[in-house]
Design a protein around this motif. Structure first.
Motif, mmCIF file in Angstrom:
data_model
loop_
_atom_site.group_PDB
_atom_site.id
_atom_site.type_symbol
_atom_site.label_atom_id
_atom_site.label_comp_id
_atom_site.label_asym_id
_atom_site.label_seq_id
_atom_site.Cartn_x
_atom_site.Cartn_y
_atom_site.Cartn_z
ATOM 1 N N GLU A 172 14.159 -5.522 -4.315
ATOM 2 C CA GLU A 172 11.872 -6.245 -4.628
ATOM 3 C C GLU A 172 11.207 -5.964 -3.092
ATOM 4 O O GLU A 172 10.621 -5.529 -3.385
ATOM 5 N N MET A 173 11.950 -5.690 -2.180
ATOM 6 C CA MET A 173 11.678 -4.721 -1.127
ATOM 7 C C MET A 173 11.713 -3.688 -1.206
ATOM 8 O O MET A 173 10.763 -3.403 -0.638
ATOM 9 N N LYS A 174 12.700 -2.838 -1.092
ATOM 10 C CA LYS A 174 12.330 -1.644 -1.664
ATOM 11 C C LYS A 174 11.381 -1.705 -2.457
ATOM 12 O O LYS A 174 9.917 -0.716 -1.956
ATOM 13 N N PHE A 175 11.183 -1.855 -3.705
ATOM 14 C CA PHE A 175 10.110 -1.704 -4.560
ATOM 15 C C PHE A 175 8.612 -2.586 -4.103
ATOM 16 O O PHE A 175 7.611 -1.074 -3.911
ATOM 17 N N GLU A 176 8.405 -2.927 -2.719
ATOM 18 C CA GLU A 176 7.546 -3.794 -2.027
ATOM 19 C C GLU A 176 6.606 -2.015 -1.316
ATOM 20 O O GLU A 176 5.516 -1.164 -0.867
ATOM 21 N N LYS A 177 7.331 -1.589 -0.660
ATOM 22 C CA LYS A 177 7.651 -0.778 0.888
ATOM 23 C C LYS A 177 7.011 1.018 -0.757
ATOM 24 O O LYS A 177 6.055 1.457 0.034
ATOM 25 N N ALA A 178 7.931 1.203 -1.789
ATOM 26 C CA ALA A 178 7.552 2.030 -2.534
ATOM 27 C C ALA A 178 6.552 1.828 -3.067
ATOM 28 O O ALA A 178 5.407 2.527 -2.641
ATOM 29 N N THR A 179 5.821 0.752 -2.556
ATOM 30 C CA THR A 179 4.498 0.857 -3.314
ATOM 31 C C THR A 179 3.655 1.423 -2.576
ATOM 32 O O THR A 179 2.959 2.279 -2.806
ATOM 33 N N GLU A 180 3.735 0.306 -1.377
ATOM 34 C CA GLU A 180 2.687 1.473 -0.062
ATOM 35 C C GLU A 180 3.244 2.511 0.197
ATOM 36 O O GLU A 180 2.490 3.579 0.251
ATOM 37 N N LYS A 181 4.045 3.312 -0.362
ATOM 38 C CA LYS A 181 4.176 4.690 -0.515
ATOM 39 C C LYS A 181 3.166 5.738 -0.921
ATOM 40 O O LYS A 181 2.970 6.850 -1.180
ATOM 41 N N ALA A 182 3.383 5.191 -1.928
ATOM 42 C CA ALA A 182 2.621 5.751 -3.027
ATOM 43 C C ALA A 182 0.757 5.643 -3.551
ATOM 44 O O ALA A 182 0.944 6.562 -3.333
ATOM 45 N N TRP A 183 1.102 4.355 -3.198
ATOM 46 C CA TRP A 183 -0.672 4.574 -2.627
ATOM 47 C C TRP A 183 -1.006 5.172 -2.190
ATOM 48 O O TRP A 183 -2.413 5.470 -1.519
ATOM 49 N N ASP A 184 -0.096 5.460 -0.285
ATOM 50 C CA ASP A 184 -0.280 6.579 0.899
ATOM 51 C C ASP A 184 -0.760 7.697 0.270
ATOM 52 O O ASP A 184 -1.625 8.117 0.614
ATOM 53 N N HIS A 185 -0.089 8.294 -0.684
ATOM 54 C CA HIS A 185 0.199 9.556 -0.697
ATOM 55 C C HIS A 185 -0.568 9.834 -2.469
ATOM 56 O O HIS A 185 -1.617 10.594 -1.892
ATOM 57 N N MET A 186 -1.082 8.835 -3.068
ATOM 58 C CA MET A 186 -2.668 8.946 -3.911
ATOM 59 C C MET A 186 -3.367 8.957 -2.878
ATOM 60 O O MET A 186 -4.720 9.774 -3.665
ATOM 61 N N MET A 187 -3.894 8.148 -2.079
ATOM 62 C CA MET A 187 -4.924 7.959 -1.438
ATOM 63 C C MET A 187 -5.949 9.568 -0.793
ATOM 64 O O MET A 187 -6.487 10.438 -0.708
ATOM 65 N N LYS A 188 -4.213 10.203 -0.141
ATOM 66 C CA LYS A 188 -4.570 11.123 0.718
ATOM 67 C C LYS A 188 -4.313 12.218 -0.256
ATOM 68 O O LYS A 188 -4.839 13.284 0.533
ATOM 69 N N THR A 189 -3.859 12.068 -1.366
ATOM 70 C CA THR A 189 -3.900 13.444 -2.156
ATOM 71 C C THR A 189 -4.785 14.004 -2.731
ATOM 72 O O THR A 189 -5.308 14.783 -3.072
#
Length: 235
Positions: A172-189
């Motif tokens: 669950e902790m890894k899922f949360e970190k992956a969520t932050e990474k995905a949002w960061d990618h989408m917002m920057k891309t």
């Protein structure tokens, strides 16, 4: 039903469950892989936990007990083994256990059973046996026999429950970190216009969006300088 049919049904389910308080955006396949992997791993661990608790709480016959135990070993091992063809994420031992931690020993025992008992026929104490030849005296008939230890499920399953609950928390902790990474990618891309095209749920949803979005595209789009969003920010 092929992969595209399943994806379409999933998109429709998201749209049908959308509300006026959230905006839902489709995440391209290359960016979604890690999230999907950790969600699947968590589901496997939850199933393992349910099987172990079923073994602890109910008096099943040997066939059912063996099936529950073998399925637990198989699903548990799957969470830590490579998926090179799909490039899916897996749990890494170094991220889950500290040196000398008792749960690491339990993990090693389960992985040994996975490798040598369930997935492959290797050397394991679960299948230790002695083969011997027997000659019948009165007619010299010859045969071979095997004496093998009886398969047993560990008596103390509480430590396995502790292990699974620990790994579910890690996942669950890894899922949360992956969520932050995905949002960061989408917002920057993506530009705001492109983000609008990826919207699949929320207020004033356009049903045609799923037709324009290609979840099978394995290549990321070119990097785009993203202007600041006007109005409300996505958080």
């Amino acid at each position: 039903m092929d992969k595209n049919d399943i994806l379409l049904r999933l998109f429709k389910a998201i749209q049908e469950n959308s509300d006026n308080e959230h905006l839902d955006f489709a995440l391209p396949g290359y960016a979604a892989r890690q999230l999907i992997s950790y969600q699947a791993i968590r589901e496997d661990l939850m199933q393992c936990l349910a099987s172990i608790k079923e073994l602890m709480e109910k008096d099943h016959n040997q066939v059912v007990r063996t099936a529950l135990w073998y399925s637990t070993i198989s699903l548990y091992g799957k969470c830590f083994t490579d998926a090179s063809t799909s490039k899916s994420s897996k749990l890494e031992v170094k991220d889950c256990f500290t040196v000398g931690q008792g749960l690491h020993g339990v993990h090693e025992q389960l992985m040994d059973l996975r490798h040598n008992l369930v997935a492959h026929r290797g050397e394991t104490i679960q299948e230790i046996g002695i083969a011997y030849l027997r000659l019948r005296l009165h007619d010299s008939a010859r045969g071979a026999h095997v004496r093998q230890g009886k398969f047993k499920i560990p008596k103390d399953l509480n430590v396995i429950v502790e292990l699974l609950e620990h790994l579910i928390a890690v996942c669950e902790m890894k899922f949360e970190k992956a969520t932050e990474k995905a949002w960061d990618h989408m917002m920057k891309t993506y530009t705001p216009t492109q983000m609008a095209l990826l919207k699949i749920g929320g207020p004033n949803i356009n049903q045609a969006i799923t037709e324009k979005f290609n979840p099978e595209n394995p290549e990321p789009p070119a990097k785009i300088e993203r202007p600041e969003f006007s109005g409300e920010k996505f958080v």
